[in-house]
Design a protein around this motif. Structure first.
Motif, PDB file in Angstrom:
ATOM      1  N   LYS A  98       1.769  -1.164   4.234  1.00  0.00           N
ATOM      2  CA  LYS A  98       1.398  -2.548   4.573  1.00  0.00           C
ATOM      3  C   LYS A  98       1.148  -3.355   3.300  1.00  0.00           C
ATOM      4  CE  LYS A  98       1.191  -1.806   8.989  1.00  0.00           C
ATOM      5  NZ  LYS A  98       0.759  -2.281  10.216  1.00  0.00           N
ATOM      6  N   CYS A 109      -6.488   1.506   7.455  1.00  0.00           N
ATOM      7  CA  CYS A 109      -6.090   2.299   6.282  1.00  0.00           C
ATOM      8  C   CYS A 109      -7.216   2.293   5.248  1.00  0.00           C
ATOM      9  CB  CYS A 109      -4.802   1.744   5.682  1.00  0.00           C
ATOM     10  SG  CYS A 109      -4.286   2.568   4.153  1.00  0.00           S
ATOM     11  N   CYS A 113       0.852  -1.187   0.000  1.00  0.00           N
ATOM     12  CA  CYS A 113       0.000   0.000   0.000  1.00  0.00           C
ATOM     13  C   CYS A 113       0.885   1.233   0.000  1.00  0.00           C
ATOM     14  CB  CYS A 113      -0.895  -0.018   1.240  1.00  0.00           C
ATOM     15  SG  CYS A 113      -1.882   1.481   1.442  1.00  0.00           S
ATOM     16  N   ARG A 114       0.633   2.145  -0.905  1.00  0.00           N
ATOM     17  CA  ARG A 114       1.482   3.333  -0.958  1.00  0.00           C
ATOM     18  C   ARG A 114       1.095   4.356   0.092  1.00  0.00           C
ATOM     19  NH1 ARG A 114       1.417   6.714  -6.436  1.00  0.00           N
ATOM     20  NH2 ARG A 114       2.455   8.277  -5.208  1.00  0.00           N
ATOM     21  N   SER A 115      -0.052   4.166   0.737  1.00  0.00           N
ATOM     22  CA  SER A 115      -0.453   5.086   1.802  1.00  0.00           C
ATOM     23  C   SER A 115       0.212   4.748   3.131  1.00  0.00           C
ATOM     24  CB  SER A 115      -1.965   5.077   1.982  1.00  0.00           C
ATOM     25  OG  SER A 115      -2.584   5.646   0.851  1.00  0.00           O
ATOM     26  N   CYS A 116       0.214   3.456   3.493  1.00  0.00           N
ATOM     27  CA  CYS A 116       0.740   3.080   4.814  1.00  0.00           C
ATOM     28  C   CYS A 116       1.901   2.087   4.752  1.00  0.00           C
ATOM     29  CB  CYS A 116      -0.385   2.525   5.683  1.00  0.00           C
ATOM     30  SG  CYS A 116      -0.965   0.886   5.195  1.00  0.00           S
ATOM     31  N   SER A 149      -6.312  -3.807  -2.493  1.00  0.00           N
ATOM     32  CA  SER A 149      -6.810  -3.139  -1.289  1.00  0.00           C
ATOM     33  C   SER A 149      -5.823  -3.405  -0.159  1.00  0.00           C
ATOM     34  CB  SER A 149      -8.209  -3.633  -0.919  1.00  0.00           C
ATOM     35  OG  SER A 149      -8.208  -5.030  -0.736  1.00  0.00           O
ATOM     36  N   CYS A 150      -5.620  -2.408   0.673  1.00  0.00           N
ATOM     37  CA  CYS A 150      -4.696  -2.521   1.788  1.00  0.00           C
ATOM     38  C   CYS A 150      -5.222  -3.556   2.786  1.00  0.00           C
ATOM     39  CB  CYS A 150      -4.528  -1.157   2.465  1.00  0.00           C
ATOM     40  SG  CYS A 150      -3.359  -1.197   3.833  1.00  0.00           S
ATOM     41  N   HIS A 182      -7.183   1.775   2.107  1.00  0.00           N
ATOM     42  CA  HIS A 182      -6.849   2.298   0.769  1.00  0.00           C
ATOM     43  C   HIS A 182      -7.095   1.236  -0.307  1.00  0.00           C
ATOM     44  CE1 HIS A 182      -3.565   3.906  -2.137  1.00  0.00           C
ATOM     45  NE2 HIS A 182      -4.685   4.574  -2.337  1.00  0.00           N
ATOM     46  N   THR A 183      -7.771   1.595  -1.380  1.00  0.00           N
ATOM     47  CA  THR A 183      -7.925   0.728  -2.552  1.00  0.00           C
ATOM     48  C   THR A 183      -7.300   1.453  -3.730  1.00  0.00           C
ATOM     49  OG1 THR A 183     -10.128   1.611  -3.042  1.00  0.00           O
ATOM     50  CG2 THR A 183     -10.026  -0.387  -1.706  1.00  0.00           C
ATOM     51  N   PHE A 184      -6.661   0.682  -4.609  1.00  0.00           N
ATOM     52  CA  PHE A 184      -5.909   1.291  -5.706  1.00  0.00           C
ATOM     53  C   PHE A 184      -5.690   0.292  -6.826  1.00  0.00           C
ATOM     54  CE2 PHE A 184      -3.077  -0.456  -2.578  1.00  0.00           C
ATOM     55  CZ  PHE A 184      -2.073  -1.096  -3.302  1.00  0.00           C
TER      56      PHE A 184
END
Length: 83
Positions: A10, A36, A5-8, A30-31, A38-40
């Protein structure tokens, strides 16, 4: 293959793979951290060859030999036996 995950940072879970071509794939991720969420979409693409496949060469030779007339195949076989 591990996607982070580029946000956190994990580990992400790949939920869907969308193959656009032999050289490009979209990974819907998805993280794994529920806090978090975050989906990407991550892109995976072919860059370049480091060592060509032996299988590709063998298949090419096989196809070429099969396309030859019987006389040409026999001539090739004789020439190869001389090596």
């Amino acid at each position: 293959m591990r996607v982070l995950c580029r946000s956190c940072g994990k580990k992400a879970i790949i939920g869907k793979t969308d193959r656009l071509s032999l050289d490009h794939v979209n990974l819907y991720c998805s993280c794994s951290d529920p806090e978090c969420g975050h989906t990407f979409v991550a892109n995976v693409s072919f860059s370049h060859t480091l060592s060509p496949s032996s299988k590709s060469s063998s298949q090419l030779v096989h196809q070429l030999v099969n396309a030859m007339s019987p006389d040409h195949r026999l001539q090739l076989q004789r020439e190869l036996n001389l090596l």
